[in-house]
Design a protein around this motif. Structure first.
Motif, short mmCIF file in Angstrom:
data_model
loop_
_atom_site.label_atom_id
_atom_site.label_comp_id
_atom_site.label_asym_id
_atom_site.label_seq_id
_atom_site.Cartn_x
_atom_site.Cartn_y
_atom_site.Cartn_z
N THR A 137 32.57 28.15 48.84
CA THR A 137 32.64 29.32 47.98
C THR A 137 33.94 30.07 48.19
OG1 THR A 137 30.25 29.49 48.16
CG2 THR A 137 31.39 31.39 47.25
N THR A 151 28.68 25.07 46.03
CA THR A 151 28.96 26.44 46.46
C THR A 151 27.64 27.18 46.68
OG1 THR A 151 28.99 27.21 44.20
CG2 THR A 151 31.10 26.53 45.11
N TYR A 204 36.72 28.09 46.72
CA TYR A 204 36.67 28.19 45.26
C TYR A 204 37.21 29.54 44.80
CZ TYR A 204 34.76 28.02 40.51
OH TYR A 204 34.62 28.03 39.16
N VAL A 205 36.74 30.62 45.45
CA VAL A 205 37.17 31.96 45.05
C VAL A 205 38.68 32.10 45.18
CG1 VAL A 205 37.06 34.41 45.65
CG2 VAL A 205 34.96 33.07 45.50
N THR A 264 41.12 32.72 42.04
CA THR A 264 41.87 33.98 41.99
C THR A 264 43.37 33.70 41.87
OG1 THR A 264 40.19 34.78 43.50
CG2 THR A 264 42.04 36.22 43.09
N ALA A 291 34.04 34.55 40.32
CA ALA A 291 34.13 33.20 40.87
C ALA A 291 33.06 32.98 41.93
CB ALA A 291 35.52 32.97 41.46
N ALA A 292 32.77 34.02 42.70
CA ALA A 292 31.75 33.88 43.75
C ALA A 292 30.37 33.64 43.15
CB ALA A 292 31.73 35.13 44.62
N GLY A 305 37.62 37.44 41.20
CA GLY A 305 37.09 36.96 42.48
C GLY A 305 35.58 37.10 42.53
N VAL A 310 29.53 39.80 48.79
CA VAL A 310 30.35 40.08 47.62
C VAL A 310 30.54 41.59 47.43
CG1 VAL A 310 30.44 39.94 45.10
CG2 VAL A 310 29.80 37.95 46.43
#
Lengths: 284, 323
Positions: free
Chosen positions: B98, B270, B101-102, B106, B249-250, B246, B299
């Motif tokens: 995760t 993720t 990925y974030v 970003t 994306a999470a 961000g 988050v």
């Protein structure tokens, strides 16, 4: 001069990057499977056809060489999905507007206490991720018998649309001329009538934008629809597309189904484009 | 012309409320503004308590109980689920994915957004067309974007594979184990960069052209001009956009579901996807709810922290005045 050329090259790259993926799926949807599966892959179909769409919508259309082909077996699934999605989206829009418009008005224009606190609380609920609500909704819906129903999905979607509309609405109503209600009140309107008969008509364009946003948000929502309604009679378009996508391997059919699902929101957005323009994009 | 005008009925020509002797103030004007406002907000408040606050509280309860997936019987479990999740290497693997990925999303999304915004500020042939078309990816449903990019990435029928084949390159599969996350992030950036581009462009257009002309006269290079003139103006909007992307994306799920379904071999599993699998495929509600709470808290803390850092006094427009 060199700078001018460079900028044009960059603009071309930006254009390709933006549109080619979308153009590609549209072009695939216009190809016969035979042509798509042939060894040389090319961008533009040599033999463009609407057969994939016709067969998905329940008609028969000949194949590339003239052989008769019946309707697509996934047609009913996709058509029902589109209808269910439309119903759910309309209900979400109507119900969300009914509750969100007065609240947005009050939070932006009525001289009330707790205004900031109220607005903050409502906006804070927007930051709760869908995954955090799907689990309890799933558990609760099983007990309430709402799993796999359109009602259940409408309620779930409203967890997203209502705070969103309140947030957008406050900025819309806040933008109206400051003395509007006072003038209405001087003319003898009550507080409620000043809102219902003066403010609401004055902001009909903004409210159209709000309704469009609610509709599109509901139409585009995937997680709730997948988890609650997959394989049920109330299945909306996204889970229907997902079943088709993961079960059949005819890319041309899946492409045309995908494009069909894109038409309603793009149509709505296109029709009301001049109203949506004004929305503060970052609110979304 | 020949119609006979009927005599007007007696009384005023407009409807009046039946007078009851004393003037009546309508209810909404009799109460205080605060009460009136609260009455208008009440439906939303009741609704949100019922469909957001209550479910979220219920999910906390789920995360603290054991649920038998077949009978539905629950018993209190304390922090067992959290302990189980936190000691599971798969959870840490998903957490790492995760974060990865974030970061990818970003970086890619803000680079594309900034680049596009800077480009759109220039004058070139077809600028209005590009301006209009650039929202297209953003207006697509996320799941549709997933399907669309499947037709680009697929090793069997994807556009990239076809191009690689025609150029005589080895077969190209961007959704393989090592490239799955960056490839997904690329699609995510493709979809959300237009939003940032518009947002940043609005801030860029505020900057007076004279500043750049003066800087050029002073002999500043393009990078110096960007650092001293452009950056102060876009710092705040840029920060807001980064947080927005961000955070999104999470929570990404649709794209991953359609493009890789968490695979290959868990390479794109993720946290959101792990929560989905744990809860809805394995029907273990307790650990699923516990994971969703961990994600929610992380988050929220990161987002809030970033906002605080980005909005420190001294940043933003006031610096632009000095430049």
């Amino acid at each position: 001069m060199r700078r001018k050329v460079l900028i044009h090259i960059l603009a071309l790259i930006a254009l390709i990057w933006t549109v080619v993926p979308i153009v590609w799926i549209v072009l695939i949807s216009l190809m016969y499977h035979h042509e798509f599966a042939s060894a040389d892959i090319h961008l533009f179909p040599h033999q463009p056809t609407l057969a994939n769409y016709v067969r998905l919508l329940g008609g028969a259309a000949p194949d590339w060489n003239g052989t008769a082909q019946g309707p697509n077996a996934y047609g009913p699934l996709i058509r029902e999905g589109l209808l269910n999605s439309a119903q759910v989206a309309v209900w979400v829009t109507v119900l969300s507007m009914i509750v969100a418009v007065p609240a947005a008005y009050a939070l932006s224009r009525v001289q009330m206490r707790f205004r900031q606190a109220g607005l903050l609380t409502i906006v804070a609920t927007r930051s709760i991720p869908p995954v955090a609500t799907t689990i309890p909704f799933f558990a609760l819906y099983q007990g309430l018998g709402l799993s796999g129903t359109k009602t259940g999905l409408v309620i779930a979607h409203m967890t997203i649309t209502v705070p969103l509309l309140v947030w957008i609405g406050t900025s819309f109503f806040g933008g109206l001329p400051p003395g509007l209600e006072r003038m209405a009140r001087v003319d003898g309107c009550s507080r409620w009538r000043a809102f219902a008969r003066v403010v609401v008509p004055a902001s009909r364009h903004s409210m159209t934008a709000m309704a469009v946003i609610a509709f599109i948000t509901s139409w585009d929502e995937f997680t709730f629809a997948l988890i609650f309604n997959t394989g049920t009679p109330a299945q909306t378009f996204p889970p229907a597309l997902s079943s088709m996508f993961f079960q059949v391997s005819v890319p041309t059919d899946v492409a045309s189904a995908t494009v069909l699902g894109l038409i309603p929101p793009l149509l709505v957005a296109g029709l009301f484009q001049r109203y949506i323009r004004k929305v503060n994009l970052v609110g979304l | 012309m020949s119609t006979v005008t009927k005599p007007a009925p007696p009384g005023p020509a407009y409807p009046v409320e039946r007078s009851t002797g004393r003037p009546r103030t309508p209810f909404s004007s009799r109460i205080s503004p605060t009460r009136f406002g609260l009455l208008l907000v009440a439906p939303v408040a009741v609704l949100l308590v019922a469909i957001v606050i209550y479910p979220v509280a219920y999910s906390l309860y789920l995360s603290l109980s054991h649920t038998n997936p077949f009978t539905g019987v629950r018993r209190f479990a304390g922090v067992d689920n959290f302990q189980q999740v936190l000691s599971d290497p798969d959870f840490w693997h998903s957490t790492w994915l995760t974060v990865y990925y974030v970061v990818c999303v970003t970086v890619l999304a803000s680079a594309v957004a900034l680049g596009t915004a800077l480009l759109l500020r220039e004058r070139f042939v077809g600028r209005p067309v590009l301006m209009a078309l650039i929202v297209l990816p953003w207006s697509l449903s996320t799941y549709a974007a997933g399907v669309v990019w499947r037709y680009i990435f697929s090793p069997q029928y994807g556009l990239l594979a076809a191009i690689a084949q025609q150029l005589g390159l080895p077969p190209l599969d961007l959704l393989s184990k090592n490239t799955a996350i960056p490839a997904l992030a690329l699609v995510h950036a493709w979809q959300f960069a237009p939003l940032g581009a518009y947002f940043l462009l609005a801030s860029l257009q505020v900057i007076p052209d004279d500043l750049y002309k003066l800087a050029k006269v002073d002999g500043m290079g393009i990078l110096r001009r960007f650092r001293t003139i452009t950056r102060p103006y876009i710092r705040l909007p840029f920060a807001i956009y980064v947080v927005l992307v961000g955070g999104q994306a999470a929570m990404a799920f649709d794209l991953i579901y359609f493009l890789t379904s968490g695979g290959p071999g868990g390479a794109s599993q993720t946290l959101t996807y792990a929560i989905y699998q744990e809860t809805f495929q394995d029907l273990s509600f307790g650990p699923g709810a516990a994971m969703s709470w961990i994600l929610l808290i992380v988050v929220t803390v990161l987002t809030a922290g970033y906002y605080v850092a980005a909005m420190k006094p001294g940043s933003g427009q006031d610096k632009a005045a000095e430049a």
